[in-house]
Design an enzyme around this catalytic site. Structure first.
Site, PDB file in Angstrom:
ATOM      1  N   GLU A  51      77.759   0.582  81.078  1.00 20.33           N
ATOM      2  CA  GLU A  51      76.605  -0.269  81.372  1.00 20.33           C
ATOM      3  C   GLU A  51      76.125  -1.047  80.156  1.00 20.33           C
ATOM      4  OE1 GLU A  51      76.978   2.826  82.346  1.00 20.33           O
ATOM      5  OE2 GLU A  51      76.557   2.981  84.495  1.00 20.33           O
ATOM      6  N   PHE A 113      67.815  14.313  91.030  1.00 21.28           N
ATOM      7  CA  PHE A 113      69.124  14.011  90.474  1.00 21.28           C
ATOM      8  C   PHE A 113      69.173  12.544  90.014  1.00 21.28           C
ATOM      9  CE2 PHE A 113      73.589  12.585  91.143  1.00 21.28           C
ATOM     10  CZ  PHE A 113      74.136  13.277  90.070  1.00 21.28           C
ATOM     11  N   GLN A 114      69.573  12.363  88.783  1.00 23.59           N
ATOM     12  CA  GLN A 114      69.683  11.034  88.163  1.00 23.59           C
ATOM     13  C   GLN A 114      68.361  10.276  88.134  1.00 23.59           C
ATOM     14  OE1 GLN A 114      73.267   9.075  89.756  1.00 23.59           O
ATOM     15  NE2 GLN A 114      74.358  10.114  88.109  1.00 23.59           N
ATOM     16  N   LYS A 163      65.477   3.777  95.763  1.00 30.30           N
ATOM     17  CA  LYS A 163      66.533   3.595  96.756  1.00 30.30           C
ATOM     18  C   LYS A 163      65.991   3.257  98.144  1.00 30.30           C
ATOM     19  CE  LYS A 163      70.919   5.405  98.329  1.00 30.30           C
ATOM     20  NZ  LYS A 163      71.917   6.468  98.206  1.00 30.30           N
ATOM     21  N   MET A 482      80.455  -2.648  55.740  1.00 31.40           N
ATOM     22  CA  MET A 482      79.104  -2.956  55.292  1.00 31.40           C
ATOM     23  C   MET A 482      78.407  -1.700  54.777  1.00 31.40           C
ATOM     24  SD  MET A 482      77.066  -5.261  54.617  1.00 31.40           S
ATOM     25  CE  MET A 482      77.008  -6.827  55.496  1.00 31.40           C
TER      26      MET A 482
HETATM   27  C1  LIG Z   1      75.415   0.893  66.915  1.00 30.06           C
HETATM   28  C2  LIG Z   1      75.338   0.816  65.422  1.00 30.06           C
HETATM   29  N1  LIG Z   1      75.526   1.930  64.677  1.00 30.06           N
HETATM   30  C3  LIG Z   1      75.496   1.863  63.320  1.00 30.06           C
HETATM   31  C4  LIG Z   1      75.243   0.680  62.690  1.00 30.06           C
HETATM   32  C5  LIG Z   1      75.180   0.610  61.153  1.00 30.06           C
HETATM   33  N2  LIG Z   1      76.274  -0.247  60.647  1.00 30.06           N
HETATM   34  C6  LIG Z   1      76.072  -1.515  60.270  1.00 30.06           C
HETATM   35  S1  LIG Z   1      77.457  -2.278  59.772  1.00 30.06           S
HETATM   36  C7  LIG Z   1      78.376  -0.894  60.009  1.00 30.06           C
HETATM   37  C8  LIG Z   1      79.839  -0.886  59.723  1.00 30.06           C
HETATM   38  C9  LIG Z   1      80.609  -1.715  60.679  1.00 30.06           C
HETATM   39  O1  LIG Z   1      81.981  -1.496  60.476  1.00 30.06           O
HETATM   40  P1  LIG Z   1      83.056  -2.509  61.041  1.00 30.06           P
HETATM   41  O2  LIG Z   1      82.777  -2.800  62.459  1.00 30.06           O
HETATM   42  O3  LIG Z   1      84.416  -1.998  60.731  1.00 30.06           O
HETATM   43  O4  LIG Z   1      82.734  -3.834  60.245  1.00 30.06           O
HETATM   44  P2  LIG Z   1      82.945  -4.197  58.690  1.00 30.06           P
HETATM   45  O5  LIG Z   1      81.629  -4.031  58.020  1.00 30.06           O
HETATM   46  O6  LIG Z   1      83.971  -3.255  58.143  1.00 30.06           O
HETATM   47  O7  LIG Z   1      83.411  -5.604  58.687  1.00 30.06           O
HETATM   48  C10 LIG Z   1      77.574   0.147  60.473  1.00 30.06           C
HETATM   49  C11 LIG Z   1      78.050   1.516  60.739  1.00 30.06           C
HETATM   50  C12 LIG Z   1      75.028  -0.454  63.507  1.00 30.06           C
HETATM   51  N3  LIG Z   1      74.745  -1.655  62.989  1.00 30.06           N
HETATM   52  N4  LIG Z   1      75.109  -0.356  64.856  1.00 30.06           N
END
Ligand SMILES: Cc1ncc(C[n+]2csc(CCOP(=O)(O)OP(=O)(O)O)c2C)c(N)n1
Ligand SMILES: [Mg+2]
Lengths: 574, 163
Positions: A51, A113-114, A163, A482
């Site tokens: 979703e 439920f749900q 529902k 990052m």
């Molecule tokens: C749902 C979610 N969880 C954690 C984060 C924290 N976060 C920001 S950037 C990142 C790393 C992303 O890794 P990747 O998709 O491989 O991209 P890269 O930075 O390596 O280009 C994380 C864990 C986030 N922004 N969103």
């Protein structure tokens, strides 16, 4: 007079409202509605595989088209799975209507439920929400939902539908409400003329002015008017991440985007400005850096449709509540018959800006040398060339997102589609899917990272079912880049859980769904791979591009500093 | 500074939770909250007292106005206004204290509204400061229970908060 069940009213309303496509996933509480959808063919339902993806797909469509995206989910887990996508849309002011099934009215409150109180769960991340209390109110409530979602400052609206409200046996009169009125909701459109005049007076006298514009230009369809105004005045302009494309980036007066990873010249110009004209932007912390050191010499004109955005983090000297387009039009008409008295000062100002531009020219990153790993930046530039800068671009979140924003140059609004406010990993791929379904002739590129992609990769199955030909560019740096960059800078390179251990063989994974994947590890392989990938607009192709795992995103503002305090590379800072 | 904000709210399920939720979500503070229907059954009137500097109060009123269920609001502290709160206090009333409670209640123009051999229940109305003072005066005698309604208020003169 036409008698319809609640479920049939929903299907009919969507048709009458002009909705062509909705994204969703069935379940007990939504089954009457699904049955109604089955018995009609005006509204296409796209069955996602989670979703959250339904909300991101609807969101992507909304950002590309400017029209509300529509989602249908069941109660409980179906609805809670949608929450991240609702919050994503909320943070970026994206119009969306989310229809949630709910347990039957007589069961509400009994931990049935749900059963989840989804109106309660989503309350802080919606523009508004409704619970249906009688089937006969469905047309009017839905009309209100669409009206609220798409007017004023747009946002997501949740409609909770027990529902029994959709029971096939209970039928009521259906009339499509052409209009609704909500007595407590009157979004302003025109700004205060006196304030606008005051702002224009300041603009015509300013010595070091900068336009700073945001997502409000894109949502408010004001980019043409903005471009006209900026050209007339000859001022430099910088946009936020959300405002990218609101002003053509190739234009001489464009300084690119600003903030944490914004361009050197944009951040420098902001810091030294004596007048900032902010339109449809909200001075968020990723833009301002430390607000107490923010733009020390600038007066601030702030135009926004949402009064609560004005003077929230940075005090405005001239607040103007109004829709971007109408305020800009009024500014243009005032500027038209006035002489600017600041031509000479502006000339000096441009000299400073050209100086800043020249300082960083050719130094933005070091391209890879033969035999070395590819740089993510050069991959983005190559994709830019391969798509002639005309693709719809979505991103996930991380370094690749910032590189995409920096190196793909956008000439038009609604083309750069990214989760700016919430920063939701997993956004990019389903958003691309939602766009491609509505723009089949266009190239839709999703820049992702191996971390982000794995959050929503189940949607490959949706793409297979509905033949969705998006191009997925995986900037595979084998790490949560990052996160790792922050650990390099703030935690002495202690890389706590920022590796993606046990990466799958992406090519095999993609092939398991019957799609094409190309692995790229060297510069020489890049151009041919792109040529192959973009040969057929309607083919899903996954490019698994191995890039330098040690690269950082620069410039990067120094924490707690001013706009101009930036790291420019691993060894240089301002 | 302390502000009294009065709100006309759609009398809809969930409307109150949106107002209260806004305060917690945005880290605004609520000192008292008072809500009841008005002469128009479609509207409730909600009065909240809060403390904050001008910037915070501006944000509070702007965000409240943004809620779809909020029809109209006024910051009563911006003009002349009447502020009232009602309090019911149960006090120990044994021996000499019985007279003492009665005397103090009279001074504050409070009424004793319920009596047992050992307890007086006193009703008092006034602004929050008067109620605080009464609590202080009664404390040495022995307060058993306090129920306050929270502040309600209205502007003085011709000024109206209405549709
Ligand atoms: C749902 C979610 N969880 C954690 C984060 C924290 N976060 C920001 S950037 C990142 C790393 C992303 O890794 P990747 O998709 O491989 O991209 P890269 O930075 O390596 O280009 C994380 C864990 C986030 N922004 N969103
Ligand atoms: Mg990565």
């Amino acid at each position: 007079m036409e008698l319809l069940s609640g479920a049939d009213m929903i299907a009919r309303f969507l048709k009458d409202e002009g909705v062509e496509r909705i994204y969703g996933y069935p379940g007990g509480a939504a089954l009457h509605i699904y049955d109604a959808l089955f018995r009609q063919d005006s509204v296409q339902h796209i069955l996602v595989r989670h979703e959250q993806a339904a909300t991101h797909a609807a969101d992507g469509y909304a950002r590309a088209s400017g029209k509300p995206g529509v989602v249908l989910v069941t109660s409980g887990p179906g609805a809670t799975n949608a929450v991240t996508g609702i919050a994503t849309a909320y943070m970026d002011s994206i119009p969306m209507v989310v229809l949630c099934g709910q347990v039957a009215s007589h069961l509400i409150g009994e931990d049935a439920f749900q059963e989840t109180d989804i109106v309660g769960v989503t309350r802080p991340v919606v523009k508004h929400s409704f619970s249906i209390r009688h089937p006969s109110e469905i047309p009017e409530v839905l009309k209100k939902a669409f009206y609220l979602a798409s007017t004023g400052r747009p946002g997501p609206v949740v409609v909770d539908i027990p529902k029994d409200m959709t029971a096939p046996t209970e039928r009521y009169e259906y009339v499509y409400p052409k209009k609704v009125k909500i007595r407590s909701y009157n979004p302003v459109t025109r700004g205060h003329s006196g304030q606008i005049k005051k702002a224009v007076d300041m603009m015509l006298k300013a010595r070091r002015p900068v336009f700073y514009t945001g997502g409000g230009i894109v949502t408010g369809r004001a980019s043409e008017a903005l471009t006209d105004l900026v050209h007339r005045l000859g001022f430099p302009i910088t946009t936020t991440l959300m405002g990218i494309g609101g002003y053509p980036q190739g234009d001489q007066q464009s300084l690119g985007w600003l903030g944490m990873h914004g361009s050197y010249e944009a951040n420098m110009a902001m810091h030294h400005a004596d007048l900032i004209v902010a339109i449809g932007a909200r001075f968020d912390d990723r833009v301002t850096n430390n607000t107490s050191k923010f733009c020390p010499t600038a007066k601030i004109v702030h135009v926004d449709i949402d009064p609560s955005s004005i003077s929230k983090t940075v005090r405005a000297d001239v607040p103007i509540v109004g829709a971007a387009g109408s305020v800009i039009d009024e500014m243009i008409s005032l500027v038209q018959d006035r002489e600017a008295s600041n031509a000479e000062a502006l000339g000096e100002w441009w000299k400073s800006i050209e100086g800043w531009r020249a300082e960083r020219e050719g130094k933005l990153y070091e391209p890879s040398k033969p035999g070395e790993a590819l740089k993510p930046q050069e991959v983005i530039e190559a994709v830019y060339r391969a798509t002639r800068g005309e693709a719809f671009v979505t991103t996930d979140v991380g370094q690749h997102q910032m590189f995409a924003a920096q190196y793909y140059k956008f000439a038009k609004p609604n083309r750069f589609i990214t989760s700016g406010g919430l920063g939701t990993m997993g956004f990019g791929f389903p958003a691309a899917m939602g766009i491609k379904l509505s723009y089949p002739q266009d190239d839709v590129v999703c820049f992702t990272g191996e971390g982000s992609f794995q959050m929503m990769m189940q949607e490959l199955s949706t793409c297979k079912q509905f033949d969705v030909g998006v191009k997925i560019v995986n900037l595979n740096n084998q790490s949560l880049g990052m996160v790792r960059q922050w650990q390099d800078l703030n935690y002495k390179s202690r890389h706590a859980h920022s590796y993606m251990e046990s990466l799958p063989d992406f090519a095999k994974l993609i092939e398991a769904y019957g799609f094409t994947a190309i692995k790229v590890t060297t510069f020489d392989e890049l151009e041919p791979a792109l040529e192959r990938a973009f040969a057929d607009t309607n083919e899903l192709v996954f490019l698994d591009i191995y890039v330098d795992p040690f690269e950082h995103v620069y410039p990067m503002q120094v924490p707690l500093g001013s706009m101009r305090d930036m790291l420019l590379s691993k060894t240089e800072r301002t | 500074m302390r502000h009294i904000i009065s709100i006309l709210l759609e009398n809809e399920p969930g409307a109150l939770s949106r107002v209260v939720g806004l305060f917690s979500q945005r880290n605004f503070n609520i000192e008292t909250l008072n809500v009841a229907p008005t002469e128009d059954p479609s509207l409730s009137r909600l009065t909240v007292t809060t403390v904050g500097d001008d910037r915070v109060i501006e944000q509070i009123t702007k965000h409240l106005n943004k809620l779809i269920d909020v029809v109209k609001l006024v910051d009563l502290t911006e003009g002349n206004h009447i502020e009232r709160e009602l309090m019911l206090v149960k006090v120990k009333a044994l021996g000499a204290a019985r007279d003492e409670v009665k005397r103090t209640a009279d001074i504050f123009r409070a009424q004793i509204v319920d009596v047992t051999p050992s307890v007086y229940t006193v009703q008092i109305t006034g602004d929050a400061g008067k109620l605080d003072a009464f609590v202080q005066a009664m404390a040495p005698i022995g307060i058993l229970e306090v129920a306050r309604t929270g502040v309600s208020g209205i502007a003085r003169g011709d000024k109206l908060l209405s549709l």
